[in-house]
Write a protein that holds these residues in place. Structure first.
Motif, PDB file in Angstrom:
ATOM      1  N   ARG A  80       0.824  -1.060   0.018  1.00 26.28           N
ATOM      2  CA  ARG A  80       0.099   0.093   0.112  1.00 26.28           C
ATOM      3  C   ARG A  80       0.686   1.297  -0.054  1.00 26.28           C
ATOM      4  O   ARG A  80       1.940   1.638   0.767  1.00 26.28           O
ATOM      5  CB  ARG A  80      -0.967  -0.034   1.328  1.00 26.28           C
ATOM      6  CG  ARG A  80      -2.124  -1.095   1.334  1.00 26.28           C
ATOM      7  CD  ARG A  80      -2.816  -0.985   2.531  1.00 26.28           C
ATOM      8  NE  ARG A  80      -3.751   0.149   2.183  1.00 26.28           N
ATOM      9  CZ  ARG A  80      -4.626   0.592   3.190  1.00 26.28           C
ATOM     10  NH1 ARG A  80      -4.757  -0.067   4.147  1.00 26.28           N
ATOM     11  NH2 ARG A  80      -5.349   1.753   2.958  1.00 26.28           N
ATOM     12  N   VAL A 122       1.310   5.384   0.680  1.00 27.90           N
ATOM     13  CA  VAL A 122       0.576   6.369   1.373  1.00 27.90           C
ATOM     14  C   VAL A 122       0.957   7.736   0.785  1.00 27.90           C
ATOM     15  O   VAL A 122       1.993   7.871   0.158  1.00 27.90           O
ATOM     16  CB  VAL A 122       0.872   6.145   3.129  1.00 27.90           C
ATOM     17  CG1 VAL A 122       0.250   4.853   3.339  1.00 27.90           C
ATOM     18  CG2 VAL A 122       2.284   6.125   3.499  1.00 27.90           C
ATOM     19  N   ASN A 123       0.312   8.624   1.471  1.00 26.19           N
ATOM     20  CA  ASN A 123       0.461   9.935   0.793  1.00 26.19           C
ATOM     21  C   ASN A 123       0.817  11.174   2.017  1.00 26.19           C
ATOM     22  O   ASN A 123       0.986  12.232   1.672  1.00 26.19           O
ATOM     23  CB  ASN A 123      -0.687  10.621  -0.014  1.00 26.19           C
ATOM     24  CG  ASN A 123      -0.835   9.725  -1.233  1.00 26.19           C
ATOM     25  OD1 ASN A 123       0.308   9.408  -1.982  1.00 26.19           O
ATOM     26  ND2 ASN A 123      -2.023   9.327  -1.801  1.00 26.19           N
ATOM     27  N   SER A 124       0.800  10.524   3.310  1.00 30.89           N
ATOM     28  CA  SER A 124       1.323  11.392   4.339  1.00 30.89           C
ATOM     29  C   SER A 124       1.526  10.652   5.479  1.00 30.89           C
ATOM     30  O   SER A 124       1.442   9.499   5.756  1.00 30.89           O
ATOM     31  CB  SER A 124      -0.094  12.180   4.776  1.00 30.89           C
ATOM     32  OG  SER A 124      -1.374  11.560   5.429  1.00 30.89           O
ATOM     33  N   ALA A 171      -0.040  10.969   8.257  1.00 31.69           N
ATOM     34  CA  ALA A 171      -1.110  10.550   9.139  1.00 31.69           C
ATOM     35  C   ALA A 171      -1.764   9.360   8.506  1.00 31.69           C
ATOM     36  O   ALA A 171      -2.260   8.306   9.250  1.00 31.69           O
ATOM     37  CB  ALA A 171      -2.391  11.912   8.974  1.00 31.69           C
ATOM     38  N   GLN A 172      -1.772   9.216   6.961  1.00 30.88           N
ATOM     39  CA  GLN A 172      -2.190   7.948   6.376  1.00 30.88           C
ATOM     40  C   GLN A 172      -1.386   6.938   6.821  1.00 30.88           C
ATOM     41  O   GLN A 172      -1.782   5.674   7.004  1.00 30.88           O
ATOM     42  CB  GLN A 172      -2.181   7.966   4.917  1.00 30.88           C
ATOM     43  CG  GLN A 172      -2.944   6.941   4.222  1.00 30.88           C
ATOM     44  CD  GLN A 172      -3.039   7.531   2.531  1.00 30.88           C
ATOM     45  OE1 GLN A 172      -2.288   8.328   2.141  1.00 30.88           O
ATOM     46  NE2 GLN A 172      -3.634   6.439   2.020  1.00 30.88           N
ATOM     47  N   GLU A 230      -2.221   5.018   9.918  1.00 28.31           N
ATOM     48  CA  GLU A 230      -3.399   4.508   9.867  1.00 28.31           C
ATOM     49  C   GLU A 230      -3.096   3.142   9.009  1.00 28.31           C
ATOM     50  O   GLU A 230      -3.964   2.067   9.533  1.00 28.31           O
ATOM     51  CB  GLU A 230      -4.423   5.244   9.361  1.00 28.31           C
ATOM     52  CG  GLU A 230      -5.030   6.412  10.230  1.00 28.31           C
ATOM     53  CD  GLU A 230      -5.658   7.253   9.410  1.00 28.31           C
ATOM     54  OE1 GLU A 230      -6.112   6.938   8.222  1.00 28.31           O
ATOM     55  OE2 GLU A 230      -6.251   8.196  10.080  1.00 28.31           O
ATOM     56  N   THR A 231      -2.091   3.103   8.337  1.00 29.79           N
ATOM     57  CA  THR A 231      -1.853   1.934   7.593  1.00 29.79           C
ATOM     58  C   THR A 231      -0.899   0.792   7.883  1.00 29.79           C
ATOM     59  O   THR A 231      -1.186  -0.472   7.600  1.00 29.79           O
ATOM     60  CB  THR A 231      -1.489   2.421   6.025  1.00 29.79           C
ATOM     61  OG1 THR A 231      -2.401   3.362   5.434  1.00 29.79           O
ATOM     62  CG2 THR A 231      -1.263   1.425   5.038  1.00 29.79           C
ATOM     63  N   SER A 263       6.094   6.213  -1.362  1.00 28.06           N
ATOM     64  CA  SER A 263       5.137   7.350  -0.912  1.00 28.06           C
ATOM     65  C   SER A 263       5.414   8.764  -1.478  1.00 28.06           C
ATOM     66  O   SER A 263       6.677   8.714  -2.036  1.00 28.06           O
ATOM     67  CB  SER A 263       4.934   7.414   0.548  1.00 28.06           C
ATOM     68  OG  SER A 263       5.975   7.906   1.013  1.00 28.06           O
TER      69      SER A 263
END
Length: 254
Positions: free
Chosen positions: A127, A129-131, A133-134, A137-138, A207
């Protein structure tokens, strides 16, 4: 002063590369005996190499060349990275590279000169992610080098101890990612892109860049001002004459 006399403690294989890169070195105090200075590095290809026939890597070669140009004899030291930082910070006139200039380190070192910028990102097989924060969560477990700027950055960004998986020297984050031992790897972009093709042909997802901090040649908190000045001038001279770019392109031609 002859280059071979300036760097007696640098192995011949690295010395030959420096001779090719810097055919003429103008050093300070040419008539005096060179002062031996400890330079602490770690194995972080292609930024620094501990044992590679080509030399000490992008940042390592530039640091050694600057020390030589400033008239110092180079003595290479390799310690676990967290211990190296503590040792250099508490000593006098010891050098260390590549060291990211981040807030948690600002008051512990004398910052001599930036050698190159360093962007950092999350790398994963599943996966993207772009931040930050993400990423929180990931990813359940995120591999980072023990004592690295990456570890400091994740802690500053509020990642939990359970999410941060510190990797000691000898651990291979790319292999751990392939085995599913970690979900992601937070690391410098050039280093990760250099390492991954040597480990796997699987597609590595990157990312967006999460942070950027220059890599420095740094000194102990208590560092002789004249040495700082001479080394800073040497690094800038190597940048001005194209040596820094030539070294970079030698290890990262694309």
């Amino acid at each position: 002063m002859n280059l071979s006399k300036c760097v007696l403690n640098v192995p011949t294989k690295a010395l030959s590369r420096l001779c090719l890169l810097i055919p003429l070195l103008v050093v300070h105090n040419a008539g005096a005996e060179a002062l031996e200075i400890e330079l602490h590095i770690l194995d972080a290809p292609p930024l620094t190499f501990v044992n590679d026939p080509r030399g000490y890597g992008i940042v390592g070669d530039v640091a050694v060349a600057a020390m030589t140009k400033a008239g110092y004899t180079v003595k290479i030291h390799v310690l676990p990275w967290a211990r190296a930082q503590k040792h250099v910070s508490e000593e006098h006139d010891h050098l260390i590279t590549p060291l990211s200039r981040i807030p948690t380190r600002e008051d512990r070192f004398t910052w001599i000169a930036s050698i190159m910028p360093m962007e950092r990102a999350f790398f994963s097989l599943e996966r993207r992610v772009n931040s930050f924060a993400q990423a929180k969560e990931t990813y359940r477990k995120i591999g980072v080098g023990l004592g690295s700027a990456q570890e400091d950055i994740l802690r500053t960004e509020g990642f939990s101890d359970e999410q941060i998986y510190p990797l000691a020297i000898g651990d291979n984050p790319a292999q751990l990612l392939l085995m599913g031992r970690i979900d992601a790897w937070f690391n410098g972009v050039p280093e990760s892109r250099y390492i991954w093709p040597k480990v796997s042909k699987r597609k590595l997802l990157m990312s967006t860049v999460g942070s950027s901090a220059d890599l420095y040649l740094a000194c102990s908190k208590q560092c002789t001002p004249e040495m700082v000045e001479h080394l800073r001038e040497a690094v800038e001279a190597l940048r001005a004459d194209g040596t820094v770019k030539r070294v970079h392109d030698l290890y990262l031609p694309h």
